[in-house]
Scaffold this motif. Structure first.
Motif, PDB file in Angstrom:
ATOM      1  N   GLN A   1       0.377  -5.038  -4.256  1.00  0.00           N
ATOM      2  CA  GLN A   1       0.697  -3.627  -3.652  1.00  0.00           C
ATOM      3  C   GLN A   1      -0.293  -2.944  -2.715  1.00  0.00           C
ATOM      4  O   GLN A   1      -0.055  -2.618  -1.686  1.00  0.00           O
ATOM      5  N   MET A   2      -1.808  -3.186  -3.309  1.00  0.00           N
ATOM      6  CA  MET A   2      -2.591  -2.557  -2.277  1.00  0.00           C
ATOM      7  C   MET A   2      -2.845  -3.564  -1.003  1.00  0.00           C
ATOM      8  O   MET A   2      -3.271  -3.167   0.135  1.00  0.00           O
ATOM      9  N   ALA A   3      -2.778  -4.852  -1.141  1.00  0.00           N
ATOM     10  CA  ALA A   3      -2.660  -5.758   0.128  1.00  0.00           C
ATOM     11  C   ALA A   3      -1.701  -5.393   1.123  1.00  0.00           C
ATOM     12  O   ALA A   3      -1.949  -5.336   2.251  1.00  0.00           O
TER      13      ALA A   3
ATOM     14  N   LEU B   1      -9.272  -9.295   1.371  1.00  0.00           N
ATOM     15  CA  LEU B   1      -8.119  -9.025   1.427  1.00  0.00           C
ATOM     16  C   LEU B   1      -7.157  -9.777   0.488  1.00  0.00           C
ATOM     17  O   LEU B   1      -6.150  -9.400  -0.265  1.00  0.00           O
ATOM     18  N   SER B   2      -7.384 -11.182   0.401  1.00  0.00           N
ATOM     19  CA  SER B   2      -6.565 -11.976  -0.634  1.00  0.00           C
ATOM     20  C   SER B   2      -6.767 -11.844  -2.163  1.00  0.00           C
ATOM     21  O   SER B   2      -6.154 -12.173  -2.938  1.00  0.00           O
TER      22      SER B   2
ATOM     23  N   LEU C   1      -1.580   7.555  -1.435  1.00  0.00           N
ATOM     24  CA  LEU C   1      -1.410   6.338  -2.727  1.00  0.00           C
ATOM     25  C   LEU C   1      -1.405   6.841  -3.980  1.00  0.00           C
ATOM     26  O   LEU C   1      -2.635   7.286  -4.377  1.00  0.00           O
ATOM     27  N   VAL C   2      -0.511   7.047  -4.581  1.00  0.00           N
ATOM     28  CA  VAL C   2      -0.222   7.916  -5.894  1.00  0.00           C
ATOM     29  C   VAL C   2      -0.584   6.957  -7.223  1.00  0.00           C
ATOM     30  O   VAL C   2       0.203   6.013  -7.178  1.00  0.00           O
ATOM     31  N   SER C   3      -1.207   7.181  -8.242  1.00  0.00           N
ATOM     32  CA  SER C   3      -1.423   6.618  -9.334  1.00  0.00           C
ATOM     33  C   SER C   3      -1.561   7.472 -10.555  1.00  0.00           C
ATOM     34  O   SER C   3      -1.123   8.909 -10.307  1.00  0.00           O
TER      35      SER C   3
ATOM     36  N   VAL D   1       0.186   1.723  -7.030  1.00  0.00           N
ATOM     37  CA  VAL D   1       0.099   2.150  -5.841  1.00  0.00           C
ATOM     38  C   VAL D   1       1.463   2.394  -5.188  1.00  0.00           C
ATOM     39  O   VAL D   1       2.192   1.532  -4.977  1.00  0.00           O
ATOM     40  N   THR D   2       1.486   3.812  -5.047  1.00  0.00           N
ATOM     41  CA  THR D   2       3.017   4.233  -4.530  1.00  0.00           C
ATOM     42  C   THR D   2       2.908   5.084  -3.613  1.00  0.00           C
ATOM     43  O   THR D   2       1.693   5.640  -3.050  1.00  0.00           O
TER      44      THR D   2
END
Length: 457
Positions: free
Chosen positions: A383-385, A377-378, A400-402, A25-26
């Motif tokens: 990265q996503m959190a 959420l937990s 969000l680039v993968s 997730v970038t």
């Protein structure tokens, strides 16, 4: 009331591309900044590595190694099941490992013979369409095209019959247990109320989210082999074999149909020896073999909480995913990938509702579901959190680039939920599953006691 709808074992990798687990997730800067990569990738689309050949290959494959009430088990049967295990876990199996597994594989095949004989005696049939649907489900879970699994098994020297036989027995055995339970397959309101009262009185006491692999010891003279097998399995788990798949292949508990999962259980529903280990072991760890009544348990602990108390933030999400036509090279993105980034950037600015994202995702071909379901959420990867925790409701994320595409995500709603609350359906399922497991073990013992089993080697 019905039996829990168990997932099927064997090659089901239990891995879907979800927000909680999916890749990198970038931000858009990933196009310019190379990301380090370590290790080796699995074969594309399968998640399964080639299996090693078994040491049985150099020996007569039709040699009879056991006769169960007049039905034979050959060396080829054992070798095929060993190859299926290797293929399922994605780990190479050397001769030494497969040699240690062989006695337990043989006993498992004996159990399956006994179960199939009982199934046939009760005239319980599994339609071929149901088996085919199960194999199709395995292929879908592994992003494989139709019939790709048949080809992959053939490539690795595993007969498709090996997988079909295992699936048939597991599906039909559920029918046997349903018959055996009779009226006890219905959980009454009084049973549920009694359990609810018990949970209320136990509020604040620990409970554990556990998965198990049960290795039976039907005869004390086989205890050493069962312990050696358990130790071998643990080493495979440490080497990366997925716990759920190993449980599905080798656990002799009914939970094998659910990848070994016991769900959330209280201490009084576990063997004392298991509780003693679960109290001390770290989350995510795999235990050493635990001697319990009837055999050995191997457990993994996914969570620990107090009964009636586990608050969590739940999020209702929507996503729009733009797939890449080729894998991303951050140093040299293709024209299609650059265009995808432009679309995602524009969508991130223009989307003002979850309906907007759903519509966009459909226009992109809906390669991932618009609604990934309620997400805790937990449980998200860090990265996503970090992206979603501060994101305001109704505001689209940045792109969000993968490696395989670009996501834009929106939080539609946030709620605080006590995950320890049990619905009546969940309580009924747990009570019924306890009964199913007890009946299954009792019936297995009866079948062994009445059987004539001739071990040849």
């Amino acid at each position: 009331m019905s039996f829990r709808r168990f997932t099927l074992p064997a090659l089901a990798a239990f891995a879907s591309c979800s927000l909680a687990t999916s890749g990198v997730v970038t931000s858009a800067s990933a196009f310019a900044s190379p990301q380090p990569h370590h290790g080796h990738a699995a074969p594309a689309g399968t998640g399964i590595a080639p299996a090693a050949k078994t040491p049985d290959a150099a020996q007569p494959q039709d040699e009879i190694i056991a006769v169960v009430n007049g039905q034979i088990i050959t060396r080829r049967d054992v070798a095929d099941r060993g190859r299926l295990f290797a293929l399922s876990t994605g780990l190479p199996m050397n001769d030494e490992v497969l040699s240690r597994l062989r006695p337990q594989i043989t006993r498992q095949l004996i159990d399956e013979k006994l179960r199939m004989q009982e199934i046939q005696q009760r005239h319980i049939n599994v339609p071929l369409e149901q088996i085919a649907a199960s194999i199709g489900d395995i292929e879908k879970r592994n992003n494989m095209s139709p019939n790709a699994l048949r080809d992959r098994l053939a490539q690795d020297g595993v007969s498709l019959t090996t997988l079909i036989d295992q699936i048939r027995v597991q599906l039909a055995w559920t029918g046997v247990l349903r018959e055996q339970l009779g009226d006890r397959s219905r959980v009454s309101s009084a049973d549920i109320h009694q359990r609810q009262a018990s949970l209320h009185s136990e509020a604040g006491q620990p409970e554990y989210q556990i998965s198990e692999i049960f290795v039976p010891v039907d005869d004390p003279k086989n205890a050493a082999d069962a312990l050696k097998f358990s130790t071998t399995i643990i080493q495979q788990l440490h080497d990366g074999a997925p716990f759920a798949i190993v449980a599905a292949q080798f656990s002799q508990s009914q939970t094998a149909l659910d990848g070994g999962s016991l769900g959330w259980v209280q201490a009084d529903n576990l063997d004392p020896q298991v509780v003693a280990v679960a109290k001390e072991m770290p989350i995510g760890a795999v235990s050493n073999p635990i001697r319990v009544a009837g055999g050995y348990e191997i457990i993994t602990l996914s969570g620990r909480r107090q009964i009636g108390r586990e608050m969590a933030t739940m999020m209702d999400l929507r996503q729009a995913f733009i797939p890449f036509t080729t894998p991303l090279n951050p140093q040299a993105p293709s024209p299609q990938q650059q265009e995808a980034l432009q679309k995602a950037t524009a969508l991130s600015k223009s989307a003002h509702s979850c309906a907007d994202l759903e519509a966009a995702n459909k226009s992109f071909g809906e390669k991932r579901p618009s609604n990934p379901g309620s997400v805790q959420l937990s449980r998200l990867n860090p990265q996503m959190a970090n992206v979603l925790a501060p994101l305001a409701t109704g505001v689209a994320s940045h792109p969000l680039v993968s490696g395989d595409g670009i996501d834009v995500i929106m939080v539609c709603a946030r709620t605080e939920k006590n995950l320890a609350d049990r619905s009546t359906e969940e309580i009924a399922d747990q009570l019924l599953n306890d009964r199913v497991e007890l009946v299954s073990r009792q019936l297995n013992r009866d079948l062994h006691r009445k059987a004539t089993i001739d071990m040849r080697s």
